[in-house]
Design an enzyme around this catalytic site. Structure first.
Site, PDB file in Angstrom:
ATOM      1  N   ALA A  15       0.837  -1.210   0.000  1.00  0.00           N
ATOM      2  CA  ALA A  15       0.000   0.000   0.000  1.00  0.00           C
ATOM      3  C   ALA A  15       0.867   1.254   0.000  1.00  0.00           C
ATOM      4  CB  ALA A  15      -0.931  -0.004   1.214  1.00  0.00           C
ATOM      5  N   LYS A  77      -2.379 -14.571 -14.804  1.00  0.00           N
ATOM      6  CA  LYS A  77      -3.530 -15.158 -14.108  1.00  0.00           C
ATOM      7  C   LYS A  77      -4.760 -14.965 -14.989  1.00  0.00           C
ATOM      8  CE  LYS A  77      -6.454 -14.409 -10.054  1.00  0.00           C
ATOM      9  NZ  LYS A  77      -6.711 -13.611  -8.859  1.00  0.00           N
ATOM     10  N   PRO A  95     -13.485 -17.188 -14.317  1.00  0.00           N
ATOM     11  CA  PRO A  95     -12.470 -16.663 -15.229  1.00  0.00           C
ATOM     12  C   PRO A  95     -12.592 -15.154 -15.377  1.00  0.00           C
ATOM     13  CG  PRO A  95     -14.367 -17.409 -16.482  1.00  0.00           C
ATOM     14  CD  PRO A  95     -14.721 -17.594 -15.022  1.00  0.00           C
ATOM     15  N   LEU A 325      -4.411  -2.230   4.275  1.00  0.00           N
ATOM     16  CA  LEU A 325      -5.021  -3.003   5.362  1.00  0.00           C
ATOM     17  C   LEU A 325      -5.498  -2.117   6.511  1.00  0.00           C
ATOM     18  CD1 LEU A 325      -2.496  -5.977   5.326  1.00  0.00           C
ATOM     19  CD2 LEU A 325      -4.840  -5.982   4.455  1.00  0.00           C
TER      20      LEU A 325
HETATM   21  C1  LIG Z   1      -3.715 -13.869   4.297  1.00  0.00           C
HETATM   22  C2  LIG Z   1      -3.762 -12.738   3.335  1.00  0.00           C
HETATM   23  C3  LIG Z   1      -3.702 -12.995   1.969  1.00  0.00           C
HETATM   24  C4  LIG Z   1      -3.787 -11.943   1.047  1.00  0.00           C
HETATM   25  N1  LIG Z   1      -3.800 -12.208  -0.301  1.00  0.00           N
HETATM   26  C5  LIG Z   1      -4.029 -11.194  -1.161  1.00  0.00           C
HETATM   27  C6  LIG Z   1      -4.098 -11.420  -2.567  1.00  0.00           C
HETATM   28  O1  LIG Z   1      -3.896 -12.521  -3.051  1.00  0.00           O
HETATM   29  N2  LIG Z   1      -4.363 -10.367  -3.370  1.00  0.00           N
HETATM   30  C7  LIG Z   1      -4.554  -9.104  -2.878  1.00  0.00           C
HETATM   31  O2  LIG Z   1      -4.857  -8.190  -3.651  1.00  0.00           O
HETATM   32  N3  LIG Z   1      -4.426  -8.858  -1.564  1.00  0.00           N
HETATM   33  C8  LIG Z   1      -4.176  -9.859  -0.697  1.00  0.00           C
HETATM   34  N4  LIG Z   1      -4.047  -9.591   0.623  1.00  0.00           N
HETATM   35  C9  LIG Z   1      -3.999  -8.197   1.075  1.00  0.00           C
HETATM   36  C10 LIG Z   1      -2.610  -7.619   0.793  1.00  0.00           C
HETATM   37  O3  LIG Z   1      -1.626  -8.449   1.362  1.00  0.00           O
HETATM   38  C11 LIG Z   1      -2.497  -6.206   1.361  1.00  0.00           C
HETATM   39  O4  LIG Z   1      -3.581  -5.445   0.912  1.00  0.00           O
HETATM   40  C12 LIG Z   1      -1.225  -5.555   0.883  1.00  0.00           C
HETATM   41  O5  LIG Z   1      -0.116  -6.357   1.128  1.00  0.00           O
HETATM   42  C13 LIG Z   1      -1.047  -4.199   1.533  1.00  0.00           C
HETATM   43  O6  LIG Z   1      -0.662  -4.294   2.859  1.00  0.00           O
HETATM   44  P1  LIG Z   1      -0.286  -2.957   3.610  1.00  0.00           P
HETATM   45  O7  LIG Z   1       0.782  -2.290   2.856  1.00  0.00           O
HETATM   46  O8  LIG Z   1      -1.530  -2.223   3.884  1.00  0.00           O
HETATM   47  O9  LIG Z   1       0.271  -3.467   5.028  1.00  0.00           O
HETATM   48  P2  LIG Z   1       1.681  -4.118   5.420  1.00  0.00           P
HETATM   49  O10 LIG Z   1       2.263  -4.938   4.347  1.00  0.00           O
HETATM   50  O11 LIG Z   1       1.448  -4.791   6.751  1.00  0.00           O
HETATM   51  O12 LIG Z   1       2.644  -2.874   5.631  1.00  0.00           O
HETATM   52  C14 LIG Z   1       2.566  -2.066   6.790  1.00  0.00           C
HETATM   53  C15 LIG Z   1       3.752  -1.146   6.819  1.00  0.00           C
HETATM   54  O13 LIG Z   1       3.622  -0.230   7.910  1.00  0.00           O
HETATM   55  C16 LIG Z   1       4.829  -0.172   8.626  1.00  0.00           C
HETATM   56  N5  LIG Z   1       4.542   0.218  10.012  1.00  0.00           N
HETATM   57  C17 LIG Z   1       3.526  -0.193  10.809  1.00  0.00           C
HETATM   58  N6  LIG Z   1       3.634   0.376  12.029  1.00  0.00           N
HETATM   59  C18 LIG Z   1       4.727   1.175  11.978  1.00  0.00           C
HETATM   60  C19 LIG Z   1       5.380   2.011  12.942  1.00  0.00           C
HETATM   61  N7  LIG Z   1       4.939   2.136  14.199  1.00  0.00           N
HETATM   62  N8  LIG Z   1       6.491   2.651  12.555  1.00  0.00           N
HETATM   63  C20 LIG Z   1       6.977   2.551  11.291  1.00  0.00           C
HETATM   64  N9  LIG Z   1       6.405   1.770  10.358  1.00  0.00           N
HETATM   65  C21 LIG Z   1       5.298   1.084  10.711  1.00  0.00           C
HETATM   66  C22 LIG Z   1       5.421  -1.552   8.478  1.00  0.00           C
HETATM   67  O14 LIG Z   1       6.804  -1.556   8.714  1.00  0.00           O
HETATM   68  C23 LIG Z   1       5.083  -1.850   7.014  1.00  0.00           C
HETATM   69  O15 LIG Z   1       6.074  -1.262   6.193  1.00  0.00           O
HETATM   70  C24 LIG Z   1      -3.918 -10.623   1.538  1.00  0.00           C
HETATM   71  C25 LIG Z   1      -3.921 -10.369   2.910  1.00  0.00           C
HETATM   72  C26 LIG Z   1      -3.857 -11.413   3.804  1.00  0.00           C
HETATM   73  C27 LIG Z   1      -3.876 -11.118   5.281  1.00  0.00           C
END
Ligand SMILES: Cc1cc2nc3c(=O)[nH]c(=O)nc-3n(C[C@H](O)[C@H](O)[C@H](O)COP(=O)(O)OP(=O)(O)OC[C@H]3O[C@@H](n4cnc5c(N)ncnc54)[C@H](O)[C@@H]3O)c2cc1C
Length: 494
Positions: A15, A77, A95, A325
């Site tokens: 994200a 895919k 699909p 997330l």
């Molecule tokens: C089981 C599972 C399967 C998934 N499969 C899919 C899929 O197939 N397709 C799809 O589109 N999506 C999927 N997703 C969702 C996808 O993984 C997320 O939407 C995507 O990875 C984005 O995550 P994020 O960047 O929001 O969070 P994260 O990857 O958790 O990143 C959070 C960031 O915030 C930082 N951070 C947090 N707190 C602090 C702090 N206090 N100080 C400094 N830095 C901090 C961390 O270091 C990290 O860099 C899945 C999710 C899950 C749980």
């Protein structure tokens, strides 16, 4: 908000880096963008399957597709194969792209239904070029291939790729743990303070801190709408394995007694995971089940991820926009999370504040986000609810749970008319709804009267023509692996 605002992105998962890449591309040097991430916390490390709209995000960033696939070890895919969902032993594929040929008056399933009753049609799914290509383990991407597609890619390599892209466009990255967040008297976020003592101030804060929701929830107390009564899975175990054989061009989703398992084939490995409900399975049982059902040597220790399905009550609150997330999570079942990140970012760019942050714009942003989340939510609930499975307490719960009225209406209309009516701006088109409803065992009843305009001979001709056209495509498609080799060949090693 004026020129040279300071945009602070908290988090460097998919994200954070998708936001950094798109904002730096859109605004260039007119905005100062800083991204803070903590290696000690790390990222969620999953999110490797996408839907076709991801192509427009890459296009917006000007990313070269072949280079992208090579760098992220990506594969193509063509859809998702659902196994054991409607009933144990059932297999169908959702699909991308069309099945058969639609008419503006009635979609293809109406024509198919009459042909089926006449005994001259194959399975509905045999009229999808994407499915036939996927099953043949083939692929071919060019404007005339007739296929619609998305990607599987390595989440870590994806974030690294976008980091390089963003840094080249002026995004400043800071490594560090944020230990506190400072707010102004009006509640707006003023700055974040790192453990090392640095204070990073800004005008706009993008919360990409993952499930921690550091700004949107822990600082602003925005509130969360819990959907776990409809989407009860709350845990996942993720594990990587070595590839056995060539990568297939589709995701597999295999239902088990208290959840489901994903298999995502990449060029260099396979991503696997089990999504389950802790009310119906212990972590130990889930781990055992997952490890018993993976193919290939296990490369990593299974990693436990806990989550709650639902969404932040507001995606934009004061000067904080939650993307990823931190803004909510449905289920990885239809690979919609990365898509929601993409639409959240595009929406923000389109509504980017001018001289000041405007409450009406915030409200509009939140209205659109909510609508989008709710429509996708319904589509995912459909998979759990429309089942004949009665072999476990989990499936008994899902089959008999009450569902949102919006979804109940869609199912009722389909049961009575074999039609699905897409709501405005809804992500999943009529075909997707129809495929899942049919695939999970809702028997279509009546076909649209316009079908009778075709004589029996004309209907047979239509069905045959679709099949023959697909045969011709298939005959010229190479294998998926051959196509990847060919497509990425021209790109020098990165
Ligand atoms: C089981 C599972 C399967 C998934 N499969 C899919 C899929 O197939 N397709 C799809 O589109 N999506 C999927 N997703 C969702 C996808 O993984 C997320 O939407 C995507 O990875 C984005 O995550 P994020 O960047 O929001 O969070 P994260 O990857 O958790 O990143 C959070 C960031 O915030 C930082 N951070 C947090 N707190 C602090 C702090 N206090 N100080 C400094 N830095 C901090 C961390 O270091 C990290 O860099 C899945 C999710 C899950 C749980």
């Amino acid at each position: 908000m004026k020129k040279n605002n300071r945009i602070v992105i908290v988090g460097g998962g998919s994200a954070g880096w998708m936001a950094a890449a798109a904002l730096s591309n859109a605004f260039g040097a007119t905005q100062q963008i800083t991204l803070i991430e903590s290696e000690a916390i790390g990222t969620v490390g999953v999110g490797e399957a996408t839907i076709p709209a991801v192509k427009s995000f890459n296009k917006l960033l000007g990313i070269d597709e072949a280079e992208f696939l090579k760098t992220t070890q990506g594969t193509f895919k063509l859809g998702i194969q659902f196994e054991n969902w409607g009933a144990q032993g059932d297999v169908y594929m959702h699909p991308f792209g069309l099945v058969g040929k639609d008419s503006w008056m009635a979609n293809f399933q109406h024509f198919w239904l009459k042909a089926k009753r006449m005994g001259v049609a194959k399975s509905y799914f045999d009229y999808s070029l994407n499915i036939r290509t996927a099953k043949a383990n083939k692929c071919m991407i060019d404007p005339n291939s007739g296929l619609d597609y998305a990607y599987h890619f390595d989440a870590g390599l994806y974030a690294a790729y976008l980091r390089k892209y963003s840094e080249a466009r002026g995004v400043k990255r800071i490594e560090g743990f944020i230990e506190s967040v400072q707010t102004r008297d009006d509640g707006f976020i003023e700055s974040v303070k790192l453990q090392a003592g640095d204070i990073i101030a800004g005008e706009l804060f993008i919360d990409c801190s993952g499930f921690r929701a550091l700004l949107i929830e822990h600082t602003l107390h925005t509130g969360f709408e819990d959907w776990s009564h409809w989407l009860p899975c709350d845990r996942a175990l993720a594990v990587q394995t070595e590839s056995v054989g060539e990568p297939i061009p589709y995701t597999r989703s295999i239902a088990h007694s208290a959840g489901w398992q994903w298999r995502i084939p990449l060029q260099h490995r396979v991503g696997n995971g089990l999504v389950y409900c802790s009310r119906y399975s212990s972590d130990e049982d889930a781990k055992k089940l997952l490890l018993e059902n993976v193919e290939g040597e296990v490369r990593t220790e299974p990693r436990l991820i806990k989550f709650r399905t639902g969404r932040a009550l507001k995606q934009w609150n004061k000067n904080c926009i939650a993307i990823g997330l931190s803004s909510g999570f449905l289920e990885p079942l239809e690979s919609t999370s990365l898509h929601l990140i993409q639409t959240g970012i595009v929406r923000l760019i389109r509504m980017f504040p001018g001289d000041a942050i405007n409450q009406t714009e915030i409200d509009e942003y939140n209205r659109q986000s909510r609508y989008e989340y709710e429509r996708i939510r319904d589509f995912i609930i459909l998979h759990y609810h429309v089942t004949q499975r009665s072999d476990s307490a989990f499936w008994n719960y899902c089959r008999s749970m009450s569902i949102p009225e919006t979804l109940a209406r869609k199912i009722a209309v389909y049961k009575n008319t074999t039609s699905v009516f897409k709501e405005q701006d809804e992500l999943f088109h009529e075909g997707s709804w129809q495929q899942v409803m049919l695939g999970q065992g809702i028997t279509p009843t009546a076909y649209h009267p316009v079908v009778d305009k075709l004589s029996d001979e004309e209907l047979v001709k239509l069905m045959n023509s679709i099949e023959n056209e697909h045969n011709q495509y298939l005959a010229r498609f190479p294998s998926h692996q051959q196509f990847i080799n060919h497509y990425c060949k021209a790109i020098a090693p990165g």
